[in-house]
Enzyme design. Sequence first.
Site, mmCIF file in Angstrom:
data_model
loop_
_atom_site.group_PDB
_atom_site.id
_atom_site.type_symbol
_atom_site.label_atom_id
_atom_site.label_comp_id
_atom_site.label_asym_id
_atom_site.label_seq_id
_atom_site.Cartn_x
_atom_site.Cartn_y
_atom_site.Cartn_z
ATOM 1 N N LYS A 199 3.754 6.281 5.648
ATOM 2 C CA LYS A 199 4.448 5.254 6.421
ATOM 3 C C LYS A 199 5.913 5.661 6.584
ATOM 4 O O LYS A 199 6.370 6.482 5.784
ATOM 5 C CB LYS A 199 4.263 3.888 5.769
ATOM 6 C CG LYS A 199 5.272 3.534 4.666
ATOM 7 C CD LYS A 199 5.106 2.126 4.203
ATOM 8 C CE LYS A 199 6.256 1.248 4.575
ATOM 9 N NZ LYS A 199 7.503 1.469 3.806
ATOM 10 N N HIS A 229 0.626 2.857 0.345
ATOM 11 C CA HIS A 229 0.469 3.146 -1.084
ATOM 12 C C HIS A 229 0.124 1.904 -1.913
ATOM 13 O O HIS A 229 -0.378 2.031 -3.017
ATOM 14 C CB HIS A 229 1.714 3.860 -1.649
ATOM 15 C CG HIS A 229 2.844 2.942 -1.988
ATOM 16 N ND1 HIS A 229 3.787 2.574 -1.069
ATOM 17 C CD2 HIS A 229 3.183 2.321 -3.136
ATOM 18 C CE1 HIS A 229 4.664 1.755 -1.653
ATOM 19 N NE2 HIS A 229 4.327 1.587 -2.914
ATOM 20 N N LYS A 233 -2.909 0.977 -5.630
ATOM 21 C CA LYS A 233 -2.675 0.325 -6.929
ATOM 22 C C LYS A 233 -3.978 -0.304 -7.435
ATOM 23 O O LYS A 233 -4.650 -1.024 -6.681
ATOM 24 C CB LYS A 233 -1.610 -0.772 -6.773
ATOM 25 C CG LYS A 233 -0.229 -0.267 -6.371
ATOM 26 C CD LYS A 233 0.715 -1.453 -6.127
ATOM 27 C CE LYS A 233 1.997 -1.010 -5.442
ATOM 28 N NZ LYS A 233 3.092 -0.733 -6.322
ATOM 29 N N GLU A 267 12.078 -7.295 -5.288
ATOM 30 C CA GLU A 267 12.615 -6.163 -6.033
ATOM 31 C C GLU A 267 14.015 -6.487 -6.535
ATOM 32 O O GLU A 267 14.730 -7.274 -5.902
ATOM 33 C CB GLU A 267 12.688 -4.930 -5.131
ATOM 34 C CG GLU A 267 11.325 -4.477 -4.639
ATOM 35 C CD GLU A 267 11.419 -3.234 -3.782
ATOM 36 O OE1 GLU A 267 11.246 -2.136 -4.304
ATOM 37 O OE2 GLU A 267 11.707 -3.372 -2.580
ATOM 38 N N ASP A 286 9.803 -2.620 6.999
ATOM 39 C CA ASP A 286 9.506 -1.789 5.840
ATOM 40 C C ASP A 286 8.302 -2.336 5.048
ATOM 41 O O ASP A 286 7.536 -1.570 4.473
ATOM 42 C CB ASP A 286 10.763 -1.761 4.939
ATOM 43 C CG ASP A 286 10.697 -0.720 3.831
ATOM 44 O OD1 ASP A 286 10.048 0.321 4.039
ATOM 45 O OD2 ASP A 286 11.300 -0.938 2.768
ATOM 46 N N HIS A 291 2.525 -3.335 3.903
ATOM 47 C CA HIS A 291 2.155 -3.710 2.531
ATOM 48 C C HIS A 291 1.700 -5.178 2.404
ATOM 49 O O HIS A 291 0.650 -5.464 1.827
ATOM 50 C CB HIS A 291 3.328 -3.500 1.583
ATOM 51 C CG HIS A 291 3.828 -2.080 1.541
ATOM 52 N ND1 HIS A 291 3.007 -0.989 1.687
ATOM 53 C CD2 HIS A 291 5.072 -1.570 1.357
ATOM 54 C CE1 HIS A 291 3.720 0.114 1.598
ATOM 55 N NE2 HIS A 291 4.979 -0.206 1.404
ATOM 56 N N LYS A 383 15.178 -7.107 -1.394
ATOM 57 C CA LYS A 383 15.868 -6.262 -2.374
ATOM 58 C C LYS A 383 16.900 -7.109 -3.101
ATOM 59 O O LYS A 383 17.369 -8.118 -2.571
ATOM 60 C CB LYS A 383 16.609 -5.125 -1.663
ATOM 61 C CG LYS A 383 15.716 -4.275 -0.750
ATOM 62 C CD LYS A 383 15.223 -3.052 -1.447
ATOM 63 C CE LYS A 383 14.413 -2.149 -0.537
ATOM 64 N NZ LYS A 383 13.358 -1.438 -1.237
HETATM 65 C C1 BG6 Z 1 8.046 1.305 0.104
HETATM 66 C C2 BG6 Z 1 9.289 0.765 0.764
HETATM 67 O O1 BG6 Z 1 7.045 1.499 1.051
HETATM 68 O O2 BG6 Z 1 7.611 0.376 -0.888
HETATM 69 C C3 BG6 Z 1 10.366 0.534 -0.280
HETATM 70 O O3 BG6 Z 1 9.746 1.688 1.737
HETATM 71 C C4 BG6 Z 1 9.868 -0.367 -1.385
HETATM 72 O O4 BG6 Z 1 11.526 -0.021 0.324
HETATM 73 C C5 BG6 Z 1 8.550 0.153 -1.940
HETATM 74 O O5 BG6 Z 1 10.845 -0.358 -2.420
HETATM 75 C C6 BG6 Z 1 7.932 -0.840 -2.904
HETATM 76 O O6 BG6 Z 1 6.815 -0.259 -3.495
HETATM 77 P P1 BG6 Z 1 6.470 -0.479 -5.026
HETATM 78 O O7 BG6 Z 1 5.187 0.242 -5.239
HETATM 79 O O8 BG6 Z 1 7.624 0.091 -5.816
HETATM 80 O O9 BG6 Z 1 6.363 -1.964 -5.208
#
Ligand code: BG6
Length: 540
Positions: A199, A229, A233, A267, A286, A291, A383
């Site tokens: 991505k 990704h 998980k 986050e 993003d 996600h 964030k």
């Molecule tokens: C990524 C984003 O795809 O996923 C990031 O670009 C984000 O900005 C991250 O921090 C979060 O993934 P995870 O697995 O750390 O929750």
Amino acid sequence: MSTTPNTPASNRPATAAEPSCKVSVSPHDAPSAPASPAGKRPAPPCTLVIFGAGGDLTKRLLMPALYNLAVDGLLDDGMKIIGVNHGERETSAWRDDLHKSLEQFAADKASTFHAGKLDEKAWDWVGQRLEYMAGEFETDDVFSKLKQKLDQAQGGNVIFYLAVTSRFFKPIVERLGKAGLLKEGEGESGCFRRIVVEKPFGTDLASARDLNTHILSFAKESQVYRIDHFLGKDTVQSILAVRFANALFEPIWRREYIDSVQITAAETIGVEGRGKFYEQTGAFRDMLPNHLFQLLGMVAMEPPNSFDAEAVRDKKADIMHAIQPLTADDVVFGQYEKGPPGVGYREEPDVAPDSTTETYAAARVYVENWRWAGVPFYLRTGKRLAARRTEISVQLKPVPFRLFRDTPVDALTPNVLTLRIDPAHGTSFDFNVKTPGPVMQVGAVQSSFDYADFFAERANVGYETLLYDCMLGDETLFQRADSIETSWAAVEDVLHPKDGGAMPVHGYASGSEGPAQADALLARDGHAWRPLQQAPVEKK
Ligand code: BG6
């Protein structure tokens, strides 16, 4: 999705047929991989070509994942890993660099790859299969070198992993196609040629369509593995297990019983040196249409008839189609300002001092189908928030009749099932019981399950399953072209409002719960966000 010991190999998707073709570049002196865990079979032999060998993704995620797969004996002895990057360097220097970072991540308690001490035998196994190749992604040179190398090795299975910034996706795929590197062997047992695309897959509907069209003019859909990704998980994959391997949940998993669903990916980190990327992307692009929509898909999809990739992906695609297009009224954007954890977004490196890029996004989403009509799905991500927390909370409707109205109980705490994805791994369920004593009083309690209490937790980075599945040809956890486009279509009016206006961006203090306007979004429906800093249920 890799099979469990309970799933016989014969139930794997038809697409997972192992090509009989062998990669003949196997280093004969390399140590053999340790034995694989029960119920799992090693992936077929293949060459993994990583474009972006010097990048962060390779170092932080791909190498740890390959190492973990080697520890589990899930890679074939014939495996080879070619890293392509601009800049001349020796293979031994690349190998040493990767070894050093693996050691650092393994020792770092905050890293997802906190393996403690490295298993040097497994590292040697991976290390001996590495080869570095210098080359610019936008010149033909490296592709003819690759072709020569693979031809000398008489072809074989190859995965081309695009661990590069998205502007290189098109030129790399085009050159792979033109060099004849994407040509697969004939029939089921022929050698495969696969492309893994990271991505962001486009930045809106038009660019995602354009990228799909471009890639699909050089490769078949079955050769393209679009990664999200989150789907790698275990706790995300477990959503389907919780729903479909238990008789308890599915009967109530519908509008008649469910009041609302909250999906949170909060986050505490800021943009962490990714200002340049983030300025053009923002939190919404993003995280939302990829996600968070993927999590929504796992929660909302109908049970598939089988675990075949297409059966699962069809059901998820149905949900993406059923998402009602979002409007500006359904969405709140925020941007972090100075607060206890640090500087405001506008003070971050590579960020404009008057930037209007959002670092927080919340949305109210409706899935218009028979099962979910009228149930709001509240999504939020951001964030520099009060806590790191990725989770899904499913709130049930109140009981139909207040049996306890004559008791001091005037309101019952709603039942909430929470599926914890990260950093806590597990589930919890809030429900009511009678409190001890002579008076009939009802009190809320929480029952929770933690993965670590039942299973040995692994230093899993999330890419293990995705890489392994790609080698097996199992596309269940990868995104199809149509699903990606439907997701972008659902957010088109937010990204490109018809009136040409821009979404307002509201400030929030670093380390807070997000902008007040996001609270107002839910308050309109009589709802409230679950606090990010949740006080544990008090034990009396
Ligand atoms: C990524 C984003 O795809 O996923 C990031 O670009 C984000 O900005 C991250 O921090 C979060 O993934 P995870 O697995 O750390 O929750």
